[in-house]
Structures are given as structure tokens and as C-alpha cells.
Design a protein around this motif. Sequence first.
Motif, PDB file in Angstrom:
ATOM      1  N   ARG A   1       4.869   6.324  -3.931  1.00 60.06           N
ATOM      2  CA  ARG A   1       4.144   6.348  -5.199  1.00 60.06           C
ATOM      3  C   ARG A   1       5.083   6.317  -6.403  1.00 60.06           C
ATOM      4  O   ARG A   1       4.632   6.368  -7.552  1.00 60.06           O
ATOM      5  CB  ARG A   1       3.233   7.574  -5.274  1.00 60.06           C
ATOM      6  CG  ARG A   1       2.081   7.484  -4.292  1.00 60.06           C
ATOM      7  CD  ARG A   1       0.926   8.378  -4.676  1.00 60.06           C
ATOM      8  NE  ARG A   1      -0.294   7.959  -3.988  1.00 60.06           N
ATOM      9  CZ  ARG A   1      -1.117   7.023  -4.417  1.00 60.06           C
ATOM     10  NH1 ARG A   1      -0.841   6.382  -5.532  1.00 60.06           N
ATOM     11  NH2 ARG A   1      -2.203   6.718  -3.744  1.00 60.06           N
ATOM     12  N   LEU A   2       6.380   6.229  -6.142  1.00 61.81           N
ATOM     13  CA  LEU A   2       7.371   6.133  -7.215  1.00 61.81           C
ATOM     14  C   LEU A   2       7.575   4.671  -7.592  1.00 61.81           C
ATOM     15  O   LEU A   2       7.753   3.821  -6.718  1.00 61.81           O
ATOM     16  CB  LEU A   2       8.694   6.745  -6.762  1.00 61.81           C
ATOM     17  CG  LEU A   2       9.875   6.637  -7.727  1.00 61.81           C
ATOM     18  CD1 LEU A   2       9.611   7.455  -8.990  1.00 61.81           C
ATOM     19  CD2 LEU A   2      11.153   7.106  -7.057  1.00 61.81           C
ATOM     20  N   THR A   3       7.544   4.387  -8.884  1.00 59.22           N
ATOM     21  CA  THR A   3       7.784   3.029  -9.361  1.00 59.22           C
ATOM     22  C   THR A   3       9.001   3.023 -10.269  1.00 59.22           C
ATOM     23  O   THR A   3       9.072   3.801 -11.243  1.00 59.22           O
ATOM     24  CB  THR A   3       6.560   2.483 -10.131  1.00 59.22           C
ATOM     25  OG1 THR A   3       5.447   2.411  -9.233  1.00 59.22           O
ATOM     26  CG2 THR A   3       6.842   1.088 -10.675  1.00 59.22           C
ATOM     27  N   TYR A   4       9.958   2.166  -9.957  1.00 62.01           N
ATOM     28  CA  TYR A   4      11.160   2.029 -10.781  1.00 62.01           C
ATOM     29  C   TYR A   4      10.891   1.053 -11.923  1.00 62.01           C
ATOM     30  O   TYR A   4      10.161   0.076 -11.761  1.00 62.01           O
ATOM     31  CB  TYR A   4      12.324   1.514  -9.933  1.00 62.01           C
ATOM     32  CG  TYR A   4      12.712   2.431  -8.793  1.00 62.01           C
ATOM     33  CD1 TYR A   4      13.230   3.697  -9.034  1.00 62.01           C
ATOM     34  CD2 TYR A   4      12.559   2.020  -7.466  1.00 62.01           C
ATOM     35  CE1 TYR A   4      13.589   4.535  -7.988  1.00 62.01           C
ATOM     36  CE2 TYR A   4      12.917   2.854  -6.413  1.00 62.01           C
ATOM     37  CZ  TYR A   4      13.434   4.111  -6.683  1.00 62.01           C
ATOM     38  OH  TYR A   4      13.784   4.941  -5.645  1.00 62.01           O
ATOM     39  N   THR A   5      11.480   1.336 -13.076  1.00 60.40           N
ATOM     40  CA  THR A   5      11.302   0.464 -14.235  1.00 60.40           C
ATOM     41  C   THR A   5      12.627  -0.186 -14.623  1.00 60.40           C
ATOM     42  O   THR A   5      13.695   0.259 -14.218  1.00 60.40           O
ATOM     43  CB  THR A   5      10.761   1.251 -15.442  1.00 60.40           C
ATOM     44  OG1 THR A   5      11.660   2.342 -15.732  1.00 60.40           O
ATOM     45  CG2 THR A   5       9.369   1.804 -15.143  1.00 60.40           C
TER      46      THR A   5
ATOM     47  N   ASP B   1       0.846  -1.191   0.000  1.00 57.44           N
ATOM     48  CA  ASP B   1       0.000   0.000   0.000  1.00 57.44           C
ATOM     49  C   ASP B   1       0.885   1.246   0.000  1.00 57.44           C
ATOM     50  O   ASP B   1       1.528   1.538   1.013  1.00 57.44           O
ATOM     51  CB  ASP B   1      -0.912   0.002   1.232  1.00 57.44           C
ATOM     52  CG  ASP B   1      -1.768   1.261   1.315  1.00 57.44           C
ATOM     53  OD1 ASP B   1      -1.779   2.044   0.348  1.00 57.44           O
ATOM     54  OD2 ASP B   1      -2.425   1.448   2.361  1.00 57.44           O
ATOM     55  N   PRO B   2       0.946   1.990  -1.113  1.00 55.37           N
ATOM     56  CA  PRO B   2       1.829   3.172  -1.167  1.00 55.37           C
ATOM     57  C   PRO B   2       1.428   4.273  -0.199  1.00 55.37           C
ATOM     58  O   PRO B   2       2.226   5.155   0.116  1.00 55.37           O
ATOM     59  CB  PRO B   2       1.701   3.641  -2.621  1.00 55.37           C
ATOM     60  CG  PRO B   2       0.392   3.112  -3.080  1.00 55.37           C
ATOM     61  CD  PRO B   2       0.214   1.799  -2.366  1.00 55.37           C
ATOM     62  N   ASP B   3       0.180   4.249   0.271  1.00 55.11           N
ATOM     63  CA  ASP B   3      -0.297   5.296   1.172  1.00 55.11           C
ATOM     64  C   ASP B   3      -0.218   4.903   2.650  1.00 55.11           C
ATOM     65  O   ASP B   3      -0.700   5.640   3.513  1.00 55.11           O
ATOM     66  CB  ASP B   3      -1.745   5.657   0.817  1.00 55.11           C
ATOM     67  CG  ASP B   3      -1.852   6.296  -0.553  1.00 55.11           C
ATOM     68  OD1 ASP B   3      -0.958   7.095  -0.894  1.00 55.11           O
ATOM     69  OD2 ASP B   3      -2.799   5.972  -1.295  1.00 55.11           O
TER      70      ASP B   3
ATOM     71  N   HIS C   1      12.913   0.514  -1.601  1.00 56.28           N
ATOM     72  CA  HIS C   1      11.822  -0.462  -1.587  1.00 56.28           C
ATOM     73  C   HIS C   1      11.750  -1.175  -0.239  1.00 56.28           C
ATOM     74  O   HIS C   1      10.650  -1.403   0.283  1.00 56.28           O
ATOM     75  CB  HIS C   1      12.004  -1.486  -2.701  1.00 56.28           C
ATOM     76  CG  HIS C   1      10.908  -2.512  -2.739  1.00 56.28           C
ATOM     77  ND1 HIS C   1       9.630  -2.224  -3.178  1.00 56.28           N
ATOM     78  CD2 HIS C   1      10.890  -3.820  -2.363  1.00 56.28           C
ATOM     79  CE1 HIS C   1       8.873  -3.311  -3.077  1.00 56.28           C
ATOM     80  NE2 HIS C   1       9.613  -4.285  -2.590  1.00 56.28           N
ATOM     81  N   LEU C   2      12.893  -1.508   0.330  1.00 58.44           N
ATOM     82  CA  LEU C   2      12.899  -2.174   1.641  1.00 58.44           C
ATOM     83  C   LEU C   2      12.168  -1.329   2.677  1.00 58.44           C
ATOM     84  O   LEU C   2      11.379  -1.854   3.474  1.00 58.44           O
ATOM     85  CB  LEU C   2      14.338  -2.436   2.097  1.00 58.44           C
ATOM     86  CG  LEU C   2      15.091  -3.571   1.412  1.00 58.44           C
ATOM     87  CD1 LEU C   2      16.542  -3.600   1.887  1.00 58.44           C
ATOM     88  CD2 LEU C   2      14.428  -4.920   1.677  1.00 58.44           C
ATOM     89  N   TYR C   3      12.415  -0.038   2.682  1.00 57.09           N
ATOM     90  CA  TYR C   3      11.756   0.836   3.657  1.00 57.09           C
ATOM     91  C   TYR C   3      10.274   1.019   3.338  1.00 57.09           C
ATOM     92  O   TYR C   3       9.414   0.799   4.200  1.00 57.09           O
ATOM     93  CB  TYR C   3      12.448   2.195   3.694  1.00 57.09           C
ATOM     94  CG  TYR C   3      13.640   2.257   4.625  1.00 57.09           C
ATOM     95  CD1 TYR C   3      13.474   2.467   5.995  1.00 57.09           C
ATOM     96  CD2 TYR C   3      14.929   2.099   4.143  1.00 57.09           C
ATOM     97  CE1 TYR C   3      14.566   2.536   6.853  1.00 57.09           C
ATOM     98  CE2 TYR C   3      16.031   2.164   4.993  1.00 57.09           C
ATOM     99  CZ  TYR C   3      15.837   2.379   6.349  1.00 57.09           C
ATOM    100  OH  TYR C   3      16.927   2.433   7.201  1.00 57.09           O
ATOM    101  N   HIS C   4       9.965   1.419   2.138  1.00 62.41           N
ATOM    102  CA  HIS C   4       8.585   1.766   1.810  1.00 62.41           C
ATOM    103  C   HIS C   4       7.657   0.556   1.790  1.00 62.41           C
ATOM    104  O   HIS C   4       6.485   0.676   2.150  1.00 62.41           O
ATOM    105  CB  HIS C   4       8.535   2.492   0.462  1.00 62.41           C
ATOM    106  CG  HIS C   4       8.931   3.921   0.538  1.00 62.41           C
ATOM    107  ND1 HIS C   4       8.034   4.930   0.823  1.00 62.41           N
ATOM    108  CD2 HIS C   4      10.140   4.521   0.384  1.00 62.41           C
ATOM    109  CE1 HIS C   4       8.669   6.096   0.820  1.00 62.41           C
ATOM    110  NE2 HIS C   4       9.947   5.877   0.556  1.00 62.41           N
ATOM    111  N   ALA C   5       8.161  -0.593   1.390  1.00 62.47           N
ATOM    112  CA  ALA C   5       7.295  -1.774   1.276  1.00 62.47           C
ATOM    113  C   ALA C   5       7.453  -2.763   2.419  1.00 62.47           C
ATOM    114  O   ALA C   5       6.532  -3.540   2.681  1.00 62.47           O
ATOM    115  CB  ALA C   5       7.569  -2.486  -0.051  1.00 62.47           C
TER     116      ALA C   5
END
Length: 290
Positions: A118-122, A39-41, A217-221
Amino acid sequence: MNNGSPGQSPAPQSPHGHVPNAQSFASNHSAIETTAVYDPDAPKYFFQEKYAPLNVKGNFLTLCACPKNVELGEWLAHQIVEQNRLLQAMLKVIQEVNSHTGLPICNETSCPTMSAGRLTYTWLVDSQAAKISAPKFINRVEKWIVSKIHDPVMFPTEKVTGVPDTFALSEATGASAADAAANAGGEDWIGKSSGFPRTFYKDCQGIMKQMFRCYAHLYHAHWLNPFWHINKHDILNMCFVHFVTVAKYYKLVSDKEMEPMQPLIDLFIKQQRIPPEALNGGHWGQQSSS
């Protein structure tokens, strides 16, 4: 960016008792959710000071500053290998398979994209930027970094002969890392005397950028699940502070790239966990003033 309400606290209370061994988290993972979608929020507890402890004291500058008698290329290679070792230990936490669900915590369902807020890496797929799942993205980053580290051209292991044993031109003149990289087509460059290629510094920047994305990603997810749940958030903080100190001291990751983690970086700067000497390319400032 939602940093969480100051009065809130993560759902489970702070774990107590012995911190489990890094080798195995199977016993802890049995109670951890492996199917919840990111959940990004969700509240960003890791941006709050009360949830940002470190399990060590001391100045990380002593671990990242290049000794006077060591060639810069050799030292940066050492730093890259060490940062990869620390990151790998953190990634293993989210990659170990739960014996009950048969899934790791970071999986195709929980993390369908490589996101940080809300940032997505490609990732480039057939020359096109494509969104891929976090486990696939991380796996590709890991393989790419290992291929770089084990490439004898980028990371030479044999002593080079016939080259003067001197520092790179940038060190002798106090030029910045950016200047050194821009002048790589000249006669000298970072790591030349130790046999590193002209592209070595830019390669180091590329590796550190991908490492940063893994930390984001480790922190946010996954800060809450699993790091907070298994009382490993302080170790994650330690690895991240060490990483940012190296990245800033040698200008290896841009400020723009670091934006997804800026509130936590600012907190560690305020606490002087990230030493003032590391900010704004501390290494190059020392060279120009010496």
C-alpha cells in the motif's frame, strides 16, 4: 500487512524443467498476463519461507566486505556498479515486450503507480512530489543511476595524484558511516584518497535507496507474474539478499526505508542468508574493533 495464508499456494504449480536463459523471456511471456492491474492486497507469498529459496549457497559477506588493501571509496564504487548490474538483469524481466500484446509486464495499465504493497513512491516533478507510473519511475531511476556512475566527478576513473594513499579518517578511527558523512566538511572523507567527492557516501546512499524501491516493486507487483511463473523467483531472491547484505554492512539504506520488505529480510536473517556480521553496519563495527 497481508502475508498470505500459510495453507495457500500460488495459482500455478511450481514450474519444472530448465530455467530459461536470461537473454530472452519471449516464449514465457506469451502466456503471461500484461494487462492485469496491480492489487496491493494480493497475498504476499514471497514473505513465506517455502516460497523463498535461493539458487546459491555460501556467504555473501565474502562478496561485500572491503579487502584490507583496497580503499573504501573504490570498493563502494565497485559495489554500486555491481548492484546496478544485478538489478538491471531483474528489471529486464519485467521490461521485455510481449510479442502478443505489444506490452511489457510492467506497463502503464498494470502499474499506474510505483507501489510496494500500500506504499506508493513519488518522484519530484517541478519540485512537487508526484505519483507516476512504475515503468516511468523505474526508467528515471535507471537513467539517474547511469548518469551518476558515468559522472567522472562522482566516479573518477583516473588515478589521483598529490593525495596521500591512505584510508579515510573514518576507517583509521573506527568512526561510523554517519559520522564520516557528517564530518565531510572536514579535512577527510570516504574516498578522498582516490579522488571521490565529499558527497560520495551520501550519493551511494541515494543510489541504493532508489535500487531498493525497485526491488520492493519487483516483489510486491511482479513476484507472481512473472518471476514465479517462469521459475526465476530464486534468482530474484539471490540478487536481493546480496543487495541487502551490502546495504546493511555499509549502512547504505535505512531500516525505515526497508520496511516494505522487512518480513522477507527477517526471514533471510533468520536463515543467516544475510550474515549476522552484516547487521547494524558490520563494516564500521569491524573497523572499530580492529
